[in-house]
Design an enzyme around this catalytic site. Structure first.
Site, short mmCIF file in Angstrom:
data_model
loop_
_atom_site.label_atom_id
_atom_site.label_comp_id
_atom_site.label_asym_id
_atom_site.label_seq_id
_atom_site.Cartn_x
_atom_site.Cartn_y
_atom_site.Cartn_z
N GLU A 118 -4.95 13.22 -6.71
CA GLU A 118 -5.97 14.16 -7.19
C GLU A 118 -7.21 13.39 -7.62
OE1 GLU A 118 -4.31 16.69 -10.19
OE2 GLU A 118 -2.78 17.46 -8.81
N ALA B 100 -6.21 11.60 -10.72
CA ALA B 100 -4.90 10.91 -10.83
C ALA B 100 -4.39 10.49 -9.46
CB ALA B 100 -3.87 11.83 -11.50
N GLY C 159 -16.01 -15.80 14.80
CA GLY C 159 -17.42 -16.09 14.50
C GLY C 159 -18.23 -14.81 14.49
N THR D 230 -1.07 1.15 -4.80
CA THR D 230 -1.92 -0.04 -4.69
C THR D 230 -1.10 -1.32 -4.91
OG1 THR D 230 -2.40 -0.01 -7.06
CG2 THR D 230 -3.89 1.25 -5.64
N GLU E 98 7.55 6.02 2.70
CA GLU E 98 6.12 5.87 3.01
C GLU E 98 5.74 4.38 2.95
OE1 GLU E 98 3.70 8.65 0.85
OE2 GLU E 98 1.89 7.46 1.05
N SER F 11 -2.80 6.56 -8.80
CA SER F 11 -1.68 5.68 -9.17
C SER F 11 -0.80 6.35 -10.22
CB SER F 11 -2.22 4.38 -9.76
OG SER F 11 -3.11 3.77 -8.85
N GLN G 16 -8.17 -28.68 15.16
CA GLN G 16 -7.02 -28.64 14.26
C GLN G 16 -7.18 -27.56 13.17
OE1 GLN G 16 -6.22 -31.88 11.49
NE2 GLN G 16 -4.11 -31.92 12.21
N THR H 208 -4.63 12.93 4.07
CA THR H 208 -4.61 12.65 5.51
C THR H 208 -4.06 13.88 6.24
OG1 THR H 208 -4.19 10.34 5.00
CG2 THR H 208 -3.72 11.05 7.26
N GLU I 297 -1.57 -3.36 -7.20
CA GLU I 297 -1.31 -3.48 -8.64
C GLU I 297 -0.11 -2.62 -9.04
OE1 GLU I 297 -4.31 -2.84 -7.26
OE2 GLU I 297 -5.18 -4.83 -7.54
C1 LIG Z 1 -7.68 6.81 3.69
C2 LIG Z 1 -6.75 7.29 2.60
C3 LIG Z 1 -5.73 8.17 2.93
C4 LIG Z 1 -4.89 8.65 1.93
N1 LIG Z 1 -3.94 9.61 2.26
C5 LIG Z 1 -3.29 10.23 1.25
C6 LIG Z 1 -2.46 11.37 1.52
O1 LIG Z 1 -2.27 11.77 2.67
N2 LIG Z 1 -1.87 11.99 0.47
C7 LIG Z 1 -2.05 11.59 -0.83
O2 LIG Z 1 -1.50 12.20 -1.72
N3 LIG Z 1 -2.83 10.50 -1.11
C8 LIG Z 1 -3.45 9.83 -0.11
N4 LIG Z 1 -4.26 8.75 -0.41
C9 LIG Z 1 -4.43 8.35 -1.79
C10 LIG Z 1 -3.86 7.00 -2.18
O3 LIG Z 1 -2.47 7.04 -2.21
C11 LIG Z 1 -4.49 6.63 -3.53
O4 LIG Z 1 -5.86 6.36 -3.29
C12 LIG Z 1 -3.83 5.47 -4.20
O5 LIG Z 1 -2.52 5.80 -4.61
C13 LIG Z 1 -4.62 4.97 -5.41
O6 LIG Z 1 -4.95 6.01 -6.27
P1 LIG Z 1 -6.48 6.20 -6.74
O7 LIG Z 1 -7.33 6.18 -5.54
O8 LIG Z 1 -6.56 7.38 -7.63
O9 LIG Z 1 -6.80 4.89 -7.56
P2 LIG Z 1 -6.61 4.70 -9.15
O10 LIG Z 1 -5.25 5.11 -9.52
O11 LIG Z 1 -7.75 5.32 -9.85
O12 LIG Z 1 -6.71 3.13 -9.26
C14 LIG Z 1 -7.95 2.44 -9.41
C15 LIG Z 1 -7.63 0.96 -9.64
O13 LIG Z 1 -6.90 0.81 -10.87
C16 LIG Z 1 -5.70 0.12 -10.61
N5 LIG Z 1 -4.63 0.63 -11.47
C17 LIG Z 1 -4.25 1.91 -11.66
N6 LIG Z 1 -3.19 1.96 -12.48
C18 LIG Z 1 -2.88 0.68 -12.79
C19 LIG Z 1 -1.88 0.07 -13.59
N7 LIG Z 1 -0.95 0.78 -14.21
N8 LIG Z 1 -1.87 -1.28 -13.70
C20 LIG Z 1 -2.80 -2.03 -13.05
N9 LIG Z 1 -3.76 -1.51 -12.28
C21 LIG Z 1 -3.80 -0.17 -12.14
C22 LIG Z 1 -5.39 0.41 -9.15
O14 LIG Z 1 -4.50 -0.57 -8.63
C23 LIG Z 1 -6.76 0.36 -8.54
O15 LIG Z 1 -7.14 -0.97 -8.32
C24 LIG Z 1 -5.06 8.21 0.59
C25 LIG Z 1 -6.06 7.30 0.29
C26 LIG Z 1 -6.91 6.84 1.25
C27 LIG Z 1 -8.01 5.88 0.87
#
Ligand SMILES: Cc1cc2nc3c(=O)[nH]c(=O)nc-3n(C[C@H](O)[C@H](O)[C@H](O)COP(=O)(O)OP(=O)(O)OC[C@H]3O[C@@H](n4cnc5c(N)ncnc54)[C@H](O)[C@@H]3O)c2cc1C
Length: 395
Positions: free
Chosen positions: A143, A146, A355, A381, A258, A148, A295, A174, A383
């Site tokens: 969302e 939300a 290059g 991610t 996944e 991660s 090399q 997607t 992280e």
């Molecule tokens: C091209 C694309 C296709 C996608 N397809 C789908 C889909 O089909 N369905 C779906 O539901 N989602 C989909 N996603 C979403 C994807 O799974 C999320 O973008 C991903 O899980 C990260 O969530 P966020 O973008 O909200 O990042 P955030 O959660 O906001 O994270 C931002 C940063 O904070 C870091 N962070 C967050 N929490 C922590 C923590 N506890 N400790 C350390 N670091 C943290 C993260 O690692 C990241 O670097 C897609 C994303 C993309 C880009």
């Protein structure tokens, strides 16, 4: 025995197939590869502009590729989990990361929860046509506020008589602009912690389902990515997928598949960009010799090959555990983290080896980097993977 026969020499061309694969897998590998090369790859460039068309689902359904590990009673091929790996690896020959992702979302992300948690009626209504490629699926977890933090989602489903009324939004979905239905993660009881989530199966023609926007992105251009909204979207009680209140656990289970399939795709993607770059390094000359014979460049290939092979073994061994009934969350997270990282490193190094050509669209290496880069974010991610791995040790 003659002396010559006692001399053992390395045979770098002999590629023994990995022990998880059988002759049947190799036949499948051959058919997916030739399908991808013949029917998909010629359109890859065009689909970077237009996104890949829906007929790809129907065609893959006809060929039996969308239900490789589902039982025959649902129209599947009755294969094992390794068949899914074969598909994830070979579909890469379509030369379209976005297409591979759109298909993987359908085969390995949205439909597995239906098979695992769905009622017979739901399987007939959604799984069977999905395997035929007649219905396209998407999966809605993330969302705007939300990603991660899955538990932080706000999309709310409220019971109203026998129905549920859903309000909220999902982002980066997607297949979101083309899907016939969505596997939707909602919050049903904000006070119940992890027991307050429920999955729903919702037809995208349900009043209140809105495709707000098709999103522009860095790579994976052949896939469509949507921002979705749900405005008083009323669904019947039998739209609940699995158990009311158990959606969080259901989706955590889904995420393991996944991540596995994502990791397999990363290894295959890294291998392809490696192969392409090797060819280039043996043709391109500088200072009177092929650049591959410097090399420094030779060692770059050695480093890349080592990373790819290590990732491949991690993926296959973890898949073997998965196939044999284990739920190896730690190892899946390790495989996903490692495969995603090395794939991006490999693609980056391949740009370097090319290059200036590596920076040009024409050579496709920059696209490989852009497409593979997603894997360090999507499906959890780097992280988050590190956190899952660390926590698995009680930390
Ligand atoms: C091209 C694309 C296709 C996608 N397809 C789908 C889909 O089909 N369905 C779906 O539901 N989602 C989909 N996603 C979403 C994807 O799974 C999320 O973008 C991903 O899980 C990260 O969530 P966020 O973008 O909200 O990042 P955030 O959660 O906001 O994270 C931002 C940063 O904070 C870091 N962070 C967050 N929490 C922590 C923590 N506890 N400790 C350390 N670091 C943290 C993260 O690692 C990241 O670097 C897609 C994303 C993309 C880009």
């Amino acid at each position: 025995m003659a002396i010559a026969e006692q001399v053992i020499k390395p045979d770098f061309e002999a590629r023994k197939r990995h022990f998880i694969f059988t002759d049947e897998h190799e036949q499948l590998r051959e058919s997916v590869r030739s399908f991808a090369l013949r029917e998909l790859a010629p359109h890859a460039e065009e689909w970077e502009e237009t996104t890949f068309p829906d007929w790809v689902f129907r065609r893959m359904g006809e060929l039996g590729f969308l239900g490789l590990s589902y039982p025959e009673e649902y129209g599947g091929q009755g294969g094992d989990y390794y068949s899914n790996l074969v598909l994830a690896e070979e579909i890469g020959h379509a030369n379209s990361g976005g297409l591979a992702m759109g298909i993987a979302v359908h085969t390995d992300m949205a439909t597995p929860p239906i098979f695992k948690f769905g009622t017979e009626e739901q399987k007939q209504r959604y799984l069977v046509p999905s395997i035929k490629g007649e219905k396209i699926s998407c999966l809605g977890i993330t969302e705007p506020d939300a990603g991660s933090d899955v538990a932080g989602i706000k999309t709310r489903a409220l019971r109203d008589g026998d129905d549920w009324v859903i309000n909220g939004s999902k982002v980066y979905i997607t297949n979101g602009t083309r899907a016939d239905y969505i596997v939707l993660v909602t919050k049903t009881d904000p006070d119940a912690g992890y027991d307050g989530f429920t999955l729903f199966l919702v037809d995208t023609d349900t009043p209140g389902f809105i495709v707000e926007k098709k999103l522009e992105k860095l790579g994976m251009h052949a896939s469509d990515t949507a921002l979705l909204a749900f405005d008083d979207m009323r669904v019947p009680g039998d739209a609940v997928l699995g158990e009311v209140g158990k959606g969080f656990y259901h989706i955590m289970w889904e995420l393991q598949g996944e991540r596995m399939i994502g990791a397999a795709g990363c290894v295959a993607g890294a291998q392809r960009v490696f192969d392409r770059t090797l060819k280039y390094a043996l043709e391109r000359k500088a200072f009177g010799r092929e650049i591959g014979h410097f090399q420094v460049i030779r060692h770059k290939f050695a480093e890349m090959a080592t990373k790819i092979e290590a990732a491949r073994q991690l993926v296959y061994t973890t898949a073997w555990r998965f196939q044999n009934g284990e739920y190896p969350v730690r190892e899946i997270s390790i495989a996903k983290l490692f495969a995603a990282r090395i794939a991006v490193e490999v693609a980056d190094e391949c740009i370097q080896i090319h290059g200036g050509a590596g920076y040009m669209k024409e050579y496709g290496v920059e696209r490989a980097w852009r497409d593979l880069r997603l894997n360090r974010i999507g499906a959890g991610t780097d992280e988050v993977m590190l956190d899952v791995i660390g926590r698995s040790y009680g930390l």
